[in-house]
Design an enzyme around this catalytic site. Structure first.
Site, mmCIF file in Angstrom:
data_model
loop_
_atom_site.group_PDB
_atom_site.id
_atom_site.type_symbol
_atom_site.label_atom_id
_atom_site.label_comp_id
_atom_site.label_asym_id
_atom_site.label_seq_id
_atom_site.Cartn_x
_atom_site.Cartn_y
_atom_site.Cartn_z
ATOM 1 N N HIS A 14 -7.134 6.979 -14.298
ATOM 2 C CA HIS A 14 -7.597 8.364 -14.367
ATOM 3 C C HIS A 14 -7.953 8.762 -15.798
ATOM 4 O O HIS A 14 -8.948 9.468 -16.028
ATOM 5 C CB HIS A 14 -6.523 9.304 -13.820
ATOM 6 C CG HIS A 14 -6.151 9.044 -12.387
ATOM 7 N ND1 HIS A 14 -6.930 8.291 -11.539
ATOM 8 C CD2 HIS A 14 -5.069 9.447 -11.654
ATOM 9 C CE1 HIS A 14 -6.349 8.235 -10.347
ATOM 10 N NE2 HIS A 14 -5.234 8.925 -10.394
ATOM 11 N N ASP A 63 -2.017 4.282 -11.828
ATOM 12 C CA ASP A 63 -3.067 5.275 -11.591
ATOM 13 C C ASP A 63 -3.410 6.030 -12.862
ATOM 14 O O ASP A 63 -4.575 6.364 -13.113
ATOM 15 C CB ASP A 63 -2.620 6.269 -10.521
ATOM 16 C CG ASP A 63 -2.752 5.732 -9.109
ATOM 17 O OD1 ASP A 63 -3.306 4.623 -8.949
ATOM 18 O OD2 ASP A 63 -2.290 6.400 -8.174
ATOM 19 N N ASP A 89 0.821 -1.212 0.000
ATOM 20 C CA ASP A 89 0.000 0.000 0.000
ATOM 21 C C ASP A 89 0.854 1.262 0.000
ATOM 22 O O ASP A 89 1.813 1.384 0.772
ATOM 23 C CB ASP A 89 -0.905 -0.016 1.241
ATOM 24 C CG ASP A 89 -1.765 1.219 1.343
ATOM 25 O OD1 ASP A 89 -2.609 1.427 0.453
ATOM 26 O OD2 ASP A 89 -1.590 1.990 2.308
ATOM 27 N N GLU A 118 1.654 -0.132 -4.848
ATOM 28 C CA GLU A 118 0.782 0.997 -5.166
ATOM 29 C C GLU A 118 1.632 2.254 -5.028
ATOM 30 O O GLU A 118 2.196 2.517 -3.964
ATOM 31 C CB GLU A 118 -0.412 1.095 -4.221
ATOM 32 C CG GLU A 118 -1.325 2.262 -4.584
ATOM 33 C CD GLU A 118 -2.152 2.810 -3.421
ATOM 34 O OE1 GLU A 118 -3.044 3.625 -3.700
ATOM 35 O OE2 GLU A 118 -1.887 2.443 -2.270
#
Length: 613
Positions: free
Chosen positions: A331, A327, A265, A302
């Protein structure tokens, strides 16, 4: 019983009915073990090198509860506790890892490019919210085409319900889910059905309630700040003990729970400016364990850094992590579908951005980011696409919306099919968020079960501040109320109804196509020719495959869009078309084959894939 020889900390049962208790406390003056037997027993621990304390005690049975009394004062649970049967404030308990009879001896993991990941939260995946209840759903995931599940964090957190990122005992399995035995049964069942298991772990902070690590030593440093307070101490005084605590935790899950990979994470909040980064040390340790156990284990980060160094091998100055979440892909896709442009979404919203994500892995690879008001990222085009995990939805992007809306609540049915196809036919490793495969309508809200009213209020105010960047109106649902948690439970019966049933079958067909065409094979820069037309809302690409090639066309316009196809050397044959009546689409005029130069017309919000051998 076999000793857990990889652990210097925690309660480690030996082969001769003895138990070794170890902890790290470099500035403690004295430590006493309190065994909570019918007749309480207190045993002093002996100091060792560099802050480690230990004692071996005879006749300790599995399940024995204990605490440590520090400096002759208060007693606390073990920071390396492997089980907290009475919750985060109760005593720790001894776990016998040799007691479980594993049935997965034939399992050797699968190659990372073959992963199709299904992210799930144990508490809301089923109405029962347990490891045991999740087992009953595994055949459904297998039939869908899933090859790996990713379990949101299960390290012991306060109360009965939480996303899991408030964990405070990294070695202990959440009691309300079914504890250590329950997790082992779930992993075992997955392996016996051919499913790999990724566990989400948190090494950037501890949760705010029930964290007793600070009573033992400098697990936290104030050198750096994270969104959750002080950072975990990976490069300050006494950091060696903390680093060992975390690296050994990664190995613990892989060894004793047969986990196949770890999702790390928010590694951008792991602050380590030492000569060898914690992640590089962890990657080396995991590689050594993989060699010892004769099967691969994967680390997936991540990160919002867009830093290819995370993925590069040590000889190139990298950390050697196997893969990372992308990401930018999410997005770019999300903004095309929803037209949202608040917060970090302002950096995306164009067909050009999605085309770049498909071709270059990162949209921002050293280019200027208006949201950040600086240049961001570096190049990753020389890395294989299989080092990037992509999704149209995940727990963060759904749950960190104020009302927890899924795409099913934000975009029309045709756009859901478009999102699925873009993700599942991509050359990256795809990830689904539980329920998206049938268009789940229940939100995934943020929920907690903290016992401190002041902390509950602080969480509420903090969430409100977070939503300011997205100009959200109103107030988030009360995270501490059980109703908020219950609203987030999946409605599995939807899979058999109307558009939901069609969507599930569509996902299944896409995953069948992905396997048949080997779309998960690594792609390199020379394998893809990507184009876009923002005026028409089009993104398209051709891609070489181990056997043949594909032509993919996507229309993000709410109206029809036409595209000219150059004359092919060999005919293209239609593999899937989201607009057809078979998928409850508006109808399609696409030809079943393209053998000559022609203009084809794509239905609104549609996707098509052509293939040739």
């Amino acid at each position: 019983m076999m000793a857990n020889t990889d652990l210097q900390i925690g309660a480690v049962l030996q082969a001769d009915q003895r138990c070794r208790f170890g902890l790290w406390g470099p500035e403690l003056q004295s430590v006493e073990l309190q065994l909570l037997l019918p007749q309480a027993v207190t045993v002093p621990l002996k100091p060792g090198d560099r802050g480690f304390w230990s004692v071996t005690v005879d006749g300790v049975a599995p399940g024995t509860q204990y605490r440590y009394r520090l400096n002759g004062d208060s007693a606390y649970p073990d920071p390396a506790s492997q089980y907290q049967p009475q919750g985060v404030h109760g005593p720790s308990a001894v776990v016998d890892h040799s007691a479980y009879d594993w049935g997965d001896g034939a399992w050797g993991n699968i190659p990372l490019p073959d992963y199709v990941i299904y992210e799930l939260h144990v508490g809301t995946f089923t109405p029962q919210g347990s490891f045991e209840a999740a087992i009953a759903r595994l055949p459904d995931l297998k039939a869908l085409g899933i090859s790996a599940i990713e379990i949101m964090p299960v390290a012991q957190f306060p109360g009965q319900r939480n996303w899991g990122y408030d964990g405070v005992f990294p070695y202990a399995v959440q009691t309300s889910y079914g504890g250590p035995a329950g997790l082992k049964r779930l992993v075992d069942a997955c392996h016996q059905q051919g499913l790999a298991v990724i566990l989400d772990v948190v090494y950037n902070h501890f949760g705010p309630e029930g964290n007793y690590s600070g009573c033992y030593g400098p697990y936290i440093t104030q050198k750096y700040n994270t969104p959750w307070g002080g950072a975990i101490n990976f490069d300050d005084a006494w950091c060696d003990g903390v680093r060992q605590f975390v690296v050994q935790n990664a190995l613990y899950w892989l060894r004793h729970y047969h986990i196949d990979g770890l999702r790390l994470d928010a590694i951008h909040a792991i602050y380590d400016f030492g000569a060898k980064h914690l992640l590089a040390e962890m990657a080396e340790a995991v590689a050594a364990l993989s060699a010892q156990l004769h099967k691969p284990h994967y680390l997936i980060a991540e990160s919002d850094l867009n830093d290819s160094r995370i993925l590069r091998p040590a000889e190139q100055g990298g950390y050697g992590i196997d893969a990372q979440w992308s990401d930018d892909f999410h997005h770019a896709l999300h903004t095309l579908l929803t037209q949202e442009d608040n917060g970090y979404y302002q950096d995306f919203g164009s067909c050009q951005a999605l085309a770049k994500a498909l071709r270059d892995r990162y949209v921002y690879n050293g280019t200027y980011s208006p949201f950040r008001r600086r240049r961001h990222g570096n190049s990753a085009t020389d890395l294989p696409t299989t080092q990037f995990v992509v999704c149209a939805q995940n727990h963060d992007q759904v749950g960190n919306r104020m009302l927890g809306e899924r795409l099913s609540q934000l975009v029309p049915f045709e756009a859901l099919k478009l999102a699925a196809a873009v993700t599942l036919t991509s050359p990256f490793v795809p990830l689904l968020f539980m329920g998206e495969e049938y268009g789940e309508t229940a939100p995934f809200l943020y929920f907690i079960d903290h016992g401190d009213p002041d902390l509950v209020q602080a969480v509420f105010q903090g969430r409100k501040r977070e939503f300011k960047d997205f100009h959200a109106i109103g107030e988030p649902p009360p995270a501490h109320e059980e109703a908020t948690f219950q609203q987030s439970t999946l409605n599995w019966d939807l899979r058999h109804q109307g558009h939901h049933k069609t969507l599930w079958q569509y996902y299944q067909q896409l995953l069948t196509l992905r396997k048949q065409l080997k779309l998960g094979a690594p792609a390199w820069a020379d394998d893809m020719q990507v184009g876009y037309d923002d005026a028409k809302g089009l993104v398209y690409y051709q891609r070489s495959l181990p056997q043949g090639s594909v032509l993919v066309v996507m229309n993000f316009n709410p109206t029809q869009s036409a595209i000219a196809v150059a004359p092919p050397r060999q005919p293209w044959y239609l593999g899937i078309d989201s607009a057809t009546a078979a998928w409850q689409g508006p109808g399609s005029s696409l030809p079943p084959a393209i053998a000559v130069s022609q203009t084809i017309v794509l239905a609104p919000l549609s996707f098509a894939l052509y293939k040739r051998n």
